[in-house]
Design a protein around this motif. Sequence first.
Motif, PDB file in Angstrom:
ATOM      1  N   VAL A 220     -23.136  22.636  11.222  1.00 23.29           N
ATOM      2  CA  VAL A 220     -21.717  22.818  11.523  1.00 23.29           C
ATOM      3  C   VAL A 220     -20.965  22.998  10.206  1.00 23.29           C
ATOM      4  O   VAL A 220     -21.269  22.349   9.209  1.00 23.29           O
ATOM      5  CB  VAL A 220     -21.155  21.604  12.301  1.00 23.29           C
ATOM      6  CG1 VAL A 220     -19.680  21.795  12.608  1.00 23.29           C
ATOM      7  CG2 VAL A 220     -21.938  21.399  13.596  1.00 23.29           C
ATOM      8  N   ASP A 221     -19.996  23.887  10.222  1.00 20.39           N
ATOM      9  CA  ASP A 221     -19.239  24.228   9.019  1.00 20.39           C
ATOM     10  C   ASP A 221     -18.182  23.153   8.748  1.00 20.39           C
ATOM     11  O   ASP A 221     -17.000  23.312   9.057  1.00 20.39           O
ATOM     12  CB  ASP A 221     -18.580  25.592   9.221  1.00 20.39           C
ATOM     13  CG  ASP A 221     -17.960  26.150   7.947  1.00 20.39           C
ATOM     14  OD1 ASP A 221     -17.986  25.445   6.918  1.00 20.39           O
ATOM     15  OD2 ASP A 221     -17.451  27.279   7.983  1.00 20.39           O
ATOM     16  N   VAL A 222     -18.621  22.046   8.148  1.00 18.51           N
ATOM     17  CA  VAL A 222     -17.751  20.907   7.839  1.00 18.51           C
ATOM     18  C   VAL A 222     -18.028  20.437   6.416  1.00 18.51           C
ATOM     19  O   VAL A 222     -19.098  20.730   5.854  1.00 18.51           O
ATOM     20  CB  VAL A 222     -17.961  19.743   8.838  1.00 18.51           C
ATOM     21  CG1 VAL A 222     -17.486  20.125  10.232  1.00 18.51           C
ATOM     22  CG2 VAL A 222     -19.436  19.306   8.869  1.00 18.51           C
ATOM     23  N   PRO A 223     -17.082  19.720   5.787  1.00 21.77           N
ATOM     24  CA  PRO A 223     -17.266  19.288   4.401  1.00 21.77           C
ATOM     25  C   PRO A 223     -18.567  18.536   4.137  1.00 21.77           C
ATOM     26  O   PRO A 223     -19.169  18.698   3.067  1.00 21.77           O
ATOM     27  CB  PRO A 223     -16.039  18.405   4.151  1.00 21.77           C
ATOM     28  CG  PRO A 223     -14.990  18.991   5.035  1.00 21.77           C
ATOM     29  CD  PRO A 223     -15.725  19.403   6.283  1.00 21.77           C
ATOM     30  N   LEU A 224     -19.001  17.692   5.081  1.00 24.69           N
ATOM     31  CA  LEU A 224     -20.241  16.949   4.867  1.00 24.69           C
ATOM     32  C   LEU A 224     -21.418  17.894   4.621  1.00 24.69           C
ATOM     33  O   LEU A 224     -22.199  17.700   3.685  1.00 24.69           O
ATOM     34  CB  LEU A 224     -20.549  16.057   6.078  1.00 24.69           C
ATOM     35  CG  LEU A 224     -21.915  15.368   6.043  1.00 24.69           C
ATOM     36  CD1 LEU A 224     -21.992  14.372   4.898  1.00 24.69           C
ATOM     37  CD2 LEU A 224     -22.203  14.665   7.365  1.00 24.69           C
ATOM     38  N   ILE A 225     -21.546  18.923   5.433  1.00 25.11           N
ATOM     39  CA  ILE A 225     -22.680  19.843   5.290  1.00 25.11           C
ATOM     40  C   ILE A 225     -22.487  20.765   4.089  1.00 25.11           C
ATOM     41  O   ILE A 225     -23.457  21.250   3.503  1.00 25.11           O
ATOM     42  CB  ILE A 225     -22.906  20.633   6.587  1.00 25.11           C
ATOM     43  CG1 ILE A 225     -23.034  19.660   7.773  1.00 25.11           C
ATOM     44  CG2 ILE A 225     -24.181  21.469   6.501  1.00 25.11           C
ATOM     45  CD1 ILE A 225     -24.141  18.626   7.635  1.00 25.11           C
ATOM     46  N   HIS A 226     -21.240  20.981   3.682  1.00 24.08           N
ATOM     47  CA  HIS A 226     -20.990  21.748   2.460  1.00 24.08           C
ATOM     48  C   HIS A 226     -21.644  21.056   1.260  1.00 24.08           C
ATOM     49  O   HIS A 226     -22.058  21.727   0.307  1.00 24.08           O
ATOM     50  CB  HIS A 226     -19.492  21.886   2.199  1.00 24.08           C
ATOM     51  CG  HIS A 226     -18.779  22.702   3.221  1.00 24.08           C
ATOM     52  ND1 HIS A 226     -17.401  22.814   3.265  1.00 24.08           N
ATOM     53  CD2 HIS A 226     -19.230  23.465   4.260  1.00 24.08           C
ATOM     54  CE1 HIS A 226     -17.042  23.583   4.262  1.00 24.08           C
ATOM     55  NE2 HIS A 226     -18.144  23.982   4.892  1.00 24.08           N
TER      56      HIS A 226
END
Length: 349
Positions: free
Chosen positions: A172-178
Amino acid sequence: MRRVSRIAVAGVATAALAVTVSACGSSSSSSSSGSNESKGIGLAYDVGGKGDQSFNDAAYAGFQQAQKDFNVGGRDIEPQDNESDADKVQRLETLAKSGYNPVIGVGYAYAPAVKEAAAKFPNTTFGIIDDNTINKKNVADMVFHEEQSSYLAGVAAALTTKTNTVGFIGGVDVPLIHKFEAGYEQGVKDTKPSVKVKAQYLTQTAAEGGFSSPDKGETAAEGQIADGADVIYAAAGLSGQGVIKAAAAHKVWAIGVDSDQYKQAALAPYKNYILTSALKNVQGAVYDLSKSVIKDKKPLSGEVRGSLSNGGVGLADSNPTFKNNAELQAALKKAEEGIKNGTITVKTS
């Protein structure tokens, strides 16, 4: 070089499991002899649920080991499809009302629910994995330097690729995965600048199935392989199983995440194509919080962050091909030392 989690969580507790279904989602309860069934550890899973061979299963391993070691009961509850924050609040409050302590929400999506439930049950210790925004005395915010282990994964990918093209697939395109992507790309480029990194996200929101759809992961990996990627790192929960399946089908490398996916029984048919896994010691976080409440009687509180320096993140070396590559291991050791002594600063975005 330490590339295994600090707390080795292994084996299966011998407690009997009784499966029930409630408005809070499906759950299982267990008790050890001599313990009260209404006491012990409460665990609420993230999207994808138990059986993802990754994030949730790591939490379950810590839950099981803590039950066994501290001779207490426990209840773990599965998420529902398309659930709301109110559903999560109800789940956590049900566990707290039943006397479970600690009560742990697995995943950043539990932040609003943990904040609300913790305010209503000040004598219960709550924990949340992957969020540090709650700031309450009875909450342990258990977070990690995912970018550090991802950097090491990038070093491994850069030194393994034959096509000079590697991939990253985020759930998912979210800060954590960034953070996973940023660390991985930096590790690749610092090691071999000529290597191309193809990065993509499966969905914009978790509700769209980015962390729970192996078919989406498989399709994305097929596309990256067609574009020349021969090493693909997936930070996508259950969806990562599809990435690993596709990698094995095309005889290229996959890099797992959170748990040592080379050792996961459900992934055994593909393990020869799992180069390594970027570990996040979720099982240790669940275990340590349980220990602080049940055994030590000194509950953890505030931010508790895992890093390379304290064993909270690392890189698995179960695959002999990976472990016995002297050049690769030397490069990884140098990179780890650099991160630990501060000469390498890993980006988070």
